[in-house]
Design an enzyme around this catalytic site. Structure first.
Site, mmCIF file in Angstrom:
data_model
loop_
_atom_site.group_PDB
_atom_site.id
_atom_site.type_symbol
_atom_site.label_atom_id
_atom_site.label_comp_id
_atom_site.label_asym_id
_atom_site.label_seq_id
_atom_site.Cartn_x
_atom_site.Cartn_y
_atom_site.Cartn_z
ATOM 1 N N GLU A 164 0.734 -1.176 0.173
ATOM 2 C CA GLU A 164 0.133 -0.010 -0.012
ATOM 3 C C GLU A 164 0.917 1.257 0.040
ATOM 4 O O GLU A 164 0.402 2.469 -0.625
ATOM 5 C CB GLU A 164 -1.063 0.032 1.212
ATOM 6 C CG GLU A 164 -1.813 -1.079 1.132
ATOM 7 C CD GLU A 164 -2.955 -0.902 0.311
ATOM 8 O OE1 GLU A 164 -3.068 -0.331 -0.496
ATOM 9 O OE2 GLU A 164 -3.630 -2.001 0.046
ATOM 10 N N ARG A 168 0.102 3.746 -3.116
ATOM 11 C CA ARG A 168 -0.213 4.791 -2.765
ATOM 12 C C ARG A 168 0.505 6.136 -2.575
ATOM 13 O O ARG A 168 0.559 7.097 -3.431
ATOM 14 C CB ARG A 168 -1.264 4.856 -1.788
ATOM 15 C CG ARG A 168 -2.121 3.960 -1.701
ATOM 16 C CD ARG A 168 -3.216 3.786 -0.599
ATOM 17 N NE ARG A 168 -3.826 2.708 -0.377
ATOM 18 C CZ ARG A 168 -5.296 2.508 -0.227
ATOM 19 N NH1 ARG A 168 -5.903 3.581 0.126
ATOM 20 N NH2 ARG A 168 -5.901 1.257 -0.237
ATOM 21 N N ASP A 296 -4.417 -9.713 -8.307
ATOM 22 C CA ASP A 296 -4.641 -8.835 -9.274
ATOM 23 C C ASP A 296 -3.663 -7.980 -9.802
ATOM 24 O O ASP A 296 -3.158 -8.361 -11.153
ATOM 25 C CB ASP A 296 -5.875 -7.893 -8.803
ATOM 26 C CG ASP A 296 -5.615 -7.231 -7.335
ATOM 27 O OD1 ASP A 296 -4.524 -7.435 -6.768
ATOM 28 O OD2 ASP A 296 -6.236 -6.375 -6.885
ATOM 29 N N GLU A 431 -12.101 -0.439 -10.487
ATOM 30 C CA GLU A 431 -11.753 -1.158 -11.534
ATOM 31 C C GLU A 431 -12.467 -1.278 -12.932
ATOM 32 O O GLU A 431 -12.060 -1.138 -13.944
ATOM 33 C CB GLU A 431 -11.653 -2.425 -11.047
ATOM 34 C CG GLU A 431 -10.552 -2.978 -10.077
ATOM 35 C CD GLU A 431 -10.844 -2.435 -8.573
ATOM 36 O OE1 GLU A 431 -11.999 -2.313 -8.359
ATOM 37 O OE2 GLU A 431 -9.882 -2.106 -7.846
ATOM 38 N N THR A 517 -1.023 0.431 -10.967
ATOM 39 C CA THR A 517 -2.211 -0.108 -10.415
ATOM 40 C C THR A 517 -2.956 0.915 -9.635
ATOM 41 O O THR A 517 -4.308 0.895 -9.181
ATOM 42 C CB THR A 517 -1.742 -1.211 -9.599
ATOM 43 O OG1 THR A 517 -3.055 -2.064 -9.383
ATOM 44 C CG2 THR A 517 -1.338 -0.918 -8.205
HETATM 45 C C1 DMJ Z 1 -6.308 0.224 -5.344
HETATM 46 O O1 DMJ Z 1 -5.777 0.643 -4.240
HETATM 47 C C2 DMJ Z 1 -5.439 -0.621 -6.235
HETATM 48 O O2 DMJ Z 1 -6.046 -0.568 -7.557
HETATM 49 C C3 DMJ Z 1 -5.198 -2.003 -6.240
HETATM 50 O O3 DMJ Z 1 -4.036 -2.361 -7.187
HETATM 51 C C4 DMJ Z 1 -6.130 -2.824 -5.803
HETATM 52 N N1 DMJ Z 1 -7.339 -2.217 -5.276
HETATM 53 C C5 DMJ Z 1 -7.424 -0.899 -5.144
HETATM 54 C C6 DMJ Z 1 -8.812 -0.261 -5.468
HETATM 55 O O4 DMJ Z 1 -9.770 -1.320 -5.393
#
Ligand code: DMJ
Length: 530
Positions: A164, A168, A296, A431, A517
């Protein structure tokens, strides 16, 4: 290459710096002079006629100056601009609530206005939102956020989630740096990057789940035991490569290389890896194969690493994974013509799809316009079918918002039995919108914009609070019931993808930028995208 042409500078035509401002001013001054002449001159009537004529001219010029692009905008472009403006207003609403009640904290609680510091208390929203503010031209808000970033010291005695914190904070700082060239963001990214490095001090070289940013102590929480999570081991490469390139510190690229080498050697099941890996021995553990939770962004980063740096081995792994997804995980519900992605548990197909999996259509669509990707036409066709299902899961619900978890029933005989909602929560996740955005860019089909707009309207209707936006507890209930949570990805991803889908294609063109992501744009370094 255009990246910030929409609002940068904040002003419109009367601020365009090409002399128009001064022309408007001159006209205003002339009107004032004429008004004085009317009152003082014996030829007041003549002056009055001049005044009226000048007034008409002034209004006509003013209209031309205020929105010069209106004259050339098609109705479709005009509609896009209106929708984009609405999204921007939504961002401002959410940001204002955060700024008023929780500035500097990680998040604001959108119904109670309390603060939340689940991500170290560095101001997760504020860092995650930097690049969205840049894209939207929110200069004043950005300046206040930057002033907070300037004061941040990441070397805090705090056990941070490696994943995270990377996606982030590190991603947010790096894209802010790449979009603006402002060195402050790079300085902070470097400090954070070095604080995260001890996460790799494991016998296998894969990252631990958590690392103390001051002491460097790295460990797994009890729930993870001796396992590292697939998504966590495979979702730092874009950020670390960008940091290595920007800072010249090869240590960050070394970590990318060694983890990539691990996955190159590892034996997959038709391109897919189980979600847990023994952190000591590097043994692939368990037999749970999924593109959803815990896995994912691992698959997303295979393709995006290739697009980012041209890493050929990532392309090989991506091609294998795309084959495996289509063969092992994708299934149909014929009675409603729905294509969905399931999971594999011990070799048995489980027809459960989580919201997180709805990034897959976007990934496949992006793959379809990537040189070297196998069967691009089939990938795009599959992407379109999967995205339609993700959208239908929104459209079907009374709130117009998509559930967190769904069980599909491939053998259903009635359309109404095609799936059952297993968890109705809606966490403001991005998503589905992410996939609609990529598909719109790739196909140019305006239906994806319309679908995104329906979702935006549903967010406005059910998630808006007096100070921000909240997730919902149950999208299948008519009131949805808000859950008092607004995670930072709402600013970084959900609102950004909404803004981008209504923006011209030369705003962050996919051929020049790769989105992490967490939707943080990084400049493409390889020449692999068509
Ligand atoms: C986000 O923090 C990112 O996309 C992560 O890869 C997975 N999910 C959350 C949002 O749903």
């Amino acid at each position: 290459m255009a990246i910030l042409p929409l609002y940068a500078g904040g002003g419109r035509a009367d601020m365009d710096g090409r002399g128009r401002h001064s022309l408007a001013k001159r006209l205003r001054r002339r009107l004032l002079e004429l008004r004085l002449a009317v009152s003082e001159s014996p030829h007041g009537a003549l002056a009055l006629v001049s005044l009226v004529l000048c007034g008409v001219l002034f209004v006509a010029v003013g209209v031309m100056l205020r929105q010069p692009e209106d004259a050339v905008l098609s109705p479709a472009q005009q509609l896009c601009r209106e929708r984009r403006d609405r999204v921007r207003q939504a961002f401002i609403h959410a940001w204002s609530g955060y700024e008023q009640h929780a500035f500097g904290h990680d998040e604001v609680r959108p119904t109670t206005n309390a603060t939340n510091d689940s991500w170290g208390g560095f101001g997760a929203v504020l860092v995650d939102a930097l690049d969205t503010m840049m894209l939207m031209g929110l200069d004043a808000e950005l300046a206040r956020a930057r002033a907070h970033v300037a004061k941040l010291d990441f070397r805090k005695d705090y056990s941070a989630s490696f994943f995270e914190t990377t996606i982030r904070y590190l991603g947010g700082l790096l894209s802010a740096y790449e979009l603006s060239g402002d060195e402050l963001y790079l300085v902070k990214a470097k400090q954070l990057g070095f604080a995260l490095l001890p996460a790799f001090n494991s016998p296998s070289g894969l990252p631990y789940h958590a690392v103390n940013l001051a002491t460097g102590e790295a460990k797994n929480p009890s729930w993870a035991g001796r396992s590292t999570i697939l998504a966590e081991a495979g979702s730092f490469q874009l950020e670390f490569s960008a940091l290595a390139l920007a800072s010249g510190q090869s240590v960050f690229a070394d970590r990318v290389r060694s983890v990539n080498a691990f996955f190159s050697r590892a034996e997959s099941t038709d391109g897919l890896f189980p979600v847990t890996i023994d952190i000591d021995t590097g043994r692939l553990a368990g037999s749970h194969l999924t593109t959803g939770a815990l896995a994912d962004s691992f698959y997303e980063y295979l393709l995006k690493q290739y697009r980012h740096t041209g890493d050929a081995e990532s392309l090989r792994l991506y091609n294998a994974a795309a084959r495996g997804i289509a063969r092992l995980l994708v299934r149909e519900v014929p009675v409603r013509n729905l294509t969905f992605i399931g999971q594999l548990d011990g070799g048995v197909h489980v027809a459960t799809q989580d919201h997180l999996m709805c990034y897959v259509p976007g990934m496949l669509a992006l793959g379809s316009v990537t040189l070297g990707v196998e069967k691009p036409t089939e990938q795009l066709a599959l992407a379109e079918r999967l995205a339609r299902t993700c959208y239908i899961l929104y459209r079907d619900q009374v709130t117009g918002l998509g559930p967190e978890l769904v069980d599909f029933r491939p053998d259903a005989r009635e359309p109404s039995a095609a799936y059952a909602v297993k968890s109705g929560a809606y966490l403001l996740r991005p998503e589905t919108l992410e996939s609609l955005f990529v598909l719109y860019r790739v196909t140019g089909d305006a239906k994806y914009q319309d679908w995104a707009w329906q979702i935006f309207l549903a967010i406005e209707r059910f998630c808006r609070t007096p100070s921000a936006y909240s997730g919902l507890k149950d999208v299948t209930r008519v009131d949805g019931e808000q859950n008092n949570s607004m995670q930072s990805f709402f600013f970084a991803e959900t609102l950004k993808y909404l803004f981008l889908i209504f923006s011209p294609d030369d705003v962050l063109p996919l051929s020049d930028w790769v989105l992490t992501t967490e939707a943080h744009p990084l400049r493409v370094r390889g020449r692999i995208a068509s």
